[in-house]
Design a protein around this motif. Structure first.
Motif, PDB file in Angstrom:
ATOM      1  N   HIS A   5     -67.123 142.948  50.164  1.00 43.95           N
ATOM      2  CA  HIS A   5     -66.168 144.051  49.939  1.00 43.95           C
ATOM      3  C   HIS A   5     -64.950 143.646  49.107  1.00 43.95           C
ATOM      4  CE1 HIS A   5     -67.844 145.282  54.106  1.00 43.95           C
ATOM      5  NE2 HIS A   5     -68.562 145.877  53.160  1.00 43.95           N
ATOM      6  N   LEU A   6     -64.853 142.382  48.692  1.00 45.29           N
ATOM      7  CA  LEU A   6     -63.639 141.975  47.966  1.00 45.29           C
ATOM      8  C   LEU A   6     -63.593 142.562  46.561  1.00 45.29           C
ATOM      9  CD1 LEU A   6     -60.998 140.497  47.874  1.00 45.29           C
ATOM     10  CD2 LEU A   6     -62.224 138.353  47.400  1.00 45.29           C
ATOM     11  N   HIS A   7     -64.752 142.705  45.915  1.00 45.44           N
ATOM     12  CA  HIS A   7     -64.733 143.281  44.565  1.00 45.44           C
ATOM     13  C   HIS A   7     -64.173 144.707  44.586  1.00 45.44           C
ATOM     14  CE1 HIS A   7     -65.862 144.326  40.468  1.00 45.44           C
ATOM     15  NE2 HIS A   7     -66.439 145.407  40.958  1.00 45.44           N
ATOM     16  N   LYS A  13     -57.690 148.739  45.436  1.00 43.46           N
ATOM     17  CA  LYS A  13     -56.482 148.570  46.243  1.00 43.46           C
ATOM     18  C   LYS A  13     -55.427 147.637  45.640  1.00 43.46           C
ATOM     19  CE  LYS A  13     -58.151 150.991  49.755  1.00 43.46           C
ATOM     20  NZ  LYS A  13     -57.555 152.276  50.184  1.00 43.46           N
ATOM     21  N   VAL A  14     -55.860 146.762  44.741  1.00 41.46           N
ATOM     22  CA  VAL A  14     -54.939 145.761  44.196  1.00 41.46           C
ATOM     23  C   VAL A  14     -54.408 146.221  42.844  1.00 41.46           C
ATOM     24  CG1 VAL A  14     -54.688 143.363  43.438  1.00 41.46           C
ATOM     25  CG2 VAL A  14     -56.126 143.900  45.425  1.00 41.46           C
ATOM     26  N   THR A 206     -64.272 142.116  28.231  1.00 43.62           N
ATOM     27  CA  THR A 206     -64.738 142.168  29.610  1.00 43.62           C
ATOM     28  C   THR A 206     -63.577 142.573  30.500  1.00 43.62           C
ATOM     29  OG1 THR A 206     -65.945 140.971  31.334  1.00 43.62           O
ATOM     30  CG2 THR A 206     -64.262 139.729  30.163  1.00 43.62           C
ATOM     31  N   LYS A 207     -63.832 142.638  31.788  1.00 42.95           N
ATOM     32  CA  LYS A 207     -62.780 142.826  32.778  1.00 42.95           C
ATOM     33  C   LYS A 207     -62.440 141.466  33.371  1.00 42.95           C
ATOM     34  CE  LYS A 207     -62.704 147.446  32.953  1.00 42.95           C
ATOM     35  NZ  LYS A 207     -61.498 148.256  32.676  1.00 42.95           N
ATOM     36  N   ALA A 208     -61.200 141.280  33.736  1.00 44.14           N
ATOM     37  CA  ALA A 208     -60.767 140.050  34.402  1.00 44.14           C
ATOM     38  C   ALA A 208     -60.206 140.396  35.766  1.00 44.14           C
ATOM     39  CB  ALA A 208     -59.717 139.323  33.563  1.00 44.14           C
ATOM     40  N   TYR A 209     -60.436 139.513  36.719  1.00 45.73           N
ATOM     41  CA  TYR A 209     -59.834 139.662  38.048  1.00 45.73           C
ATOM     42  C   TYR A 209     -58.385 139.161  38.005  1.00 45.73           C
ATOM     43  CZ  TYR A 209     -64.255 140.337  40.664  1.00 45.73           C
ATOM     44  OH  TYR A 209     -65.430 140.814  41.186  1.00 45.73           O
ATOM     45  N   GLY A 210     -57.468 139.935  38.604  1.00 46.17           N
ATOM     46  CA  GLY A 210     -56.075 139.510  38.705  1.00 46.17           C
ATOM     47  C   GLY A 210     -55.878 138.608  39.923  1.00 46.17           C
ATOM     48  N   PRO A 251     -58.247 149.116  61.440  1.00 48.97           N
ATOM     49  CA  PRO A 251     -59.250 149.946  60.763  1.00 48.97           C
ATOM     50  C   PRO A 251     -59.898 149.193  59.599  1.00 48.97           C
ATOM     51  CG  PRO A 251     -57.189 151.146  61.042  1.00 48.97           C
ATOM     52  CD  PRO A 251     -56.899 149.734  61.408  1.00 48.97           C
ATOM     53  N   HIS A 252     -61.150 149.582  59.291  1.00 47.80           N
ATOM     54  CA  HIS A 252     -61.902 148.912  58.234  1.00 47.80           C
ATOM     55  C   HIS A 252     -61.127 148.902  56.913  1.00 47.80           C
ATOM     56  CE1 HIS A 252     -65.432 147.582  55.969  1.00 47.80           C
ATOM     57  NE2 HIS A 252     -65.156 148.525  55.092  1.00 47.80           N
ATOM     58  N   THR A 253     -60.473 149.992  56.595  1.00 49.42           N
ATOM     59  CA  THR A 253     -59.751 150.088  55.317  1.00 49.42           C
ATOM     60  C   THR A 253     -58.535 149.167  55.271  1.00 49.42           C
ATOM     61  OG1 THR A 253     -58.494 151.970  56.190  1.00 49.42           O
ATOM     62  CG2 THR A 253     -60.476 152.462  54.879  1.00 49.42           C
ATOM     63  N   GLN A 254     -58.115 148.677  56.434  1.00 48.48           N
ATOM     64  CA  GLN A 254     -56.933 147.814  56.501  1.00 48.48           C
ATOM     65  C   GLN A 254     -57.286 146.352  56.776  1.00 48.48           C
ATOM     66  OE1 GLN A 254     -53.520 148.863  56.155  1.00 48.48           O
ATOM     67  NE2 GLN A 254     -54.675 150.558  55.232  1.00 48.48           N
TER      68      GLN A 254
END
Length: 577
Positions: A5-7, A13-14, A206-210, A251-254
């Motif tokens: 779920h981190l991607h 969220k980030v 491409t896309k880069a992760y921050g 909660p899952h979202t948190q």
């Protein structure tokens, strides 16, 4: 792959979690401070980039097109001024076999779903769309050979490939790492993380992760990230084990935020955790549940994985280390007893139409094992494999007894891999004889076989083995050899070959079976130290094969159709095994 779920968390969220990168621009900017900016590439992650044409992939891929695309992409990065270093998985670490086996079992189930779709005569475009996210990439394609033309290739054996890559990138102050694995968000380092799955090979964007953006969002520092990732769930400490704990935090979202709050309350000194702290954490994780005896080791392995300091503990002396340095990882595995992973690619064990895949390739493994262990029989007389043997049993460990040659004596391994010209020349005939013997006893003394051009010898041996097992028909063997000949002579333009509308079920499975058995024969050729001319890229074009297969099944194949390959059809008369 990485943290579950981190991607999606980075994407949704980030703030600044994913942003667009122009690779040439980043390289040019970096050249203001270093002569050749370093880009470190997770080569396994690149298969998804170059297998993105799902219609082609379902046809078995167009090998020349894929390798040409990869070659062009890497060249454009080096032309822009980058130094490329590639990392590739070597020996699978023993603590990862459970994860690997589970993934292979899941992959088999997904391939069965695809096979059912093809059997139902699903149009190619429909199948490509329906199975887009579940199709495995074609790792029969030799990306490592392409990579070596553009930079150093490092095969990781002592450490997990991702950890070895991260240590290298941090130590060498790399500009960027290219991967799709979210574990790279956790490793400390000043490099950028370019997402492999978002690469546009034509526009070089491409896309880069921050990575820093993730730290800010979680309110953590680098030395706390290994603990956070361990408790979020990864390949070492599974998410299923941790889910009750994460649900208990909120909660899952948190969950990622709440987990960060929990980590901030813990004491981590200089990236170190003492045993009492670890056991206290595990007590909290398994509150009201029994703590598995393996949990402490899962935790420690995961936490250690994210450290970018080179491990201080020395590995035991390896008398065969020279094989790894020379690029002979398969030979090293055989001589050291490391398990050999035998994977499947769209083989349907429910059907007996092609026989049993394991029974097709097991004698090949047994015989090359006998050649390599011939002068080491006092140490080992078997090969350990991990594979799936039928439809109902999952992947598991097993042993294959080595079959030692009696009519011809194999050279010692040091001589097999020697790069000395006179040694290679003096051993060539014997190596070719051993290669034929691995395929079949019937070919051992067939000197006429050496009239087959080196570029087609691996193909002919592959077809001979498949014919010997009763897996393929004569016209199918002829068609595969003819396409190999056409590819070598530029008899057609792969870029202009049309997509078939539908795939014939038998042809679909045959194309992949040919590739997999070819890869075994090719591996034998390399272990014997045969020159590269005997080990060309798999001479297969999936679009051409399926188009011609449909034509050939609706007409009588005349002698003039196979005239170019007539002299090499040693598989016409084979004795069944």
């Amino acid at each position: 792959m990485g943290i579950r779920h981190l991607h999606s968390f980075m994407e949704r969220k980030v703030d600044g979690g994913l942003y667009t990168v122009k690779m040439q621009h980043e390289i040019s900017n970096a050249k203001k401070s270093v002569e050749k900016p370093l880009v470190v590439i997770d080569l396994m992650a690149m298969f998804g980039v170059f297998c993105s044409d799902r219609r082609s992939l379902l046809c078995g891929s167009q090998f020349w097109v894929v390798e040409h695309t990869a070659d062009s992409f890497f060249k454009r990065l080096t032309d822009a001024g980058a130094e490329l270093v590639f990392f590739y998985d070597g020996t699978l670490q023993l603590n990862k076999y459970d994860t690997w086996i589970n993934r292979q079992n899941d992959k088999y189930d997904r391939m069965i779903d695809v096979l059912d779709g093809i059997n139902a005569r699903m149009p190619l475009a429909v199948a490509a769309n329906k199975f887009d996210r579940t199709l495995p990439n074609n790792t029969c394609i030799k990306l490592e050979n392409v990579a070596k033309r553009h930079g150093e290739l490092i095969v990781s054996t002592d450490l997990e490939c991702d950890q070895a890559l991260a240590i290298y990138a941090t130590k060498r102050k790399a500009l960027a790492v290219i991967s799709h694995d979210t574990d790279f968000l956790i490793f400390e380092g000043g490099w950028q993380l370019w997402h492999a799955n978002h690469i546009d090979v034509n526009k070089l964007i491409t896309k880069a992760y921050g990575r820093q953006a993730l730290l800010r969002t979680l309110g953590l520092q680098w030395h706390q990230m290994a603990l956070w990732a361990t408790l979020a769930g990864n390949d070492f400490f599974s998410y299923d084990e941790l889910e009750p704990f994460l649900n208990d935090l909120g909660p899952h979202t948190q969950k990622f935020y709440k987990l960060a709050e929990y980590v901030r309350r813990l004491t981590v000194r200089n990236g170190k955790l003492d045993d009492d702290t670890v056991r206290s954490i595990l007590g909290r994780v398994y509150k009201k549940r029994r703590v598995p005896t393996e949990a402490y080791e899962w935790f420690r392995q995961s936490y250690a994985f994210y450290q970018v300091d080179e491990p201080s503990e020395k590995k035991p002396d390896d008398p065969f280390a020279y094989l790894l340095q020379a690029g002979y990882s398969f030979t090293h595995s055989i001589l050291t007893g490391v398990p050999f992973n035998v994977t499947l690619f769209f083989f349907d064990y429910r059907s007996s139409e092609f026989g049993n895949y394991y029974e097709i390739i097991e004698p090949i493994i047994s015989r090359i094992g006998g050649i390599l262990l011939y002068h080491h029989q006092h140490e080992r007389q078997h090969i350990t494999v991990v594979t799936k043997r039928n439809h109902h049993e999952p992947h598991s460990f097993g042993t294959v007894a080595a079959t030692f040659p009696t009519a011809v004596t194999p050279p010692p391994v040091m001589d097999l891999i020697s790069t000395d010209g006179p040694v290679q020349a003096s051993l060539l005939e014997r190596k070719l004889q051993l290669w034929r013997w691995v395929c079949s006893d019937d070919l051992l003394d067939v000197e006429q076989f050496n009239t087959v051009p080196p570029a087609f010898m691996c193909t002919v041996l592959t077809l001979y083995r498949l014919r010997q097992c009763g897996a393929i028909r004569l016209f199918e063997a002829d068609l595969l050899l003819l396409i190999a000949h056409q590819l070598s002579n530029d008899a057609f333009d792969p870029l202009q070959e049309p997509y078939p509308q539908k795939l014939i079920s038998r042809a679909f499975r045959l194309g992949f079976l040919f590739q997999k058995v070819y890869s075994h024969m090719d591996r034998v050729a390399k272990a014997l130290g045969l020159p590269q001319e005997y080990r060309p890229t798999t001479p297969y074009d999936g679009l051409r094969f399926h188009n011609m297969y449909r034509v050939w099944t609706s007409m009588k194949v005349e002698p003039h159709h196979i005239e170019p390959i007539e002299e090499w059809r040693f598989y016409q008369q084979t004795k069944s095994t």
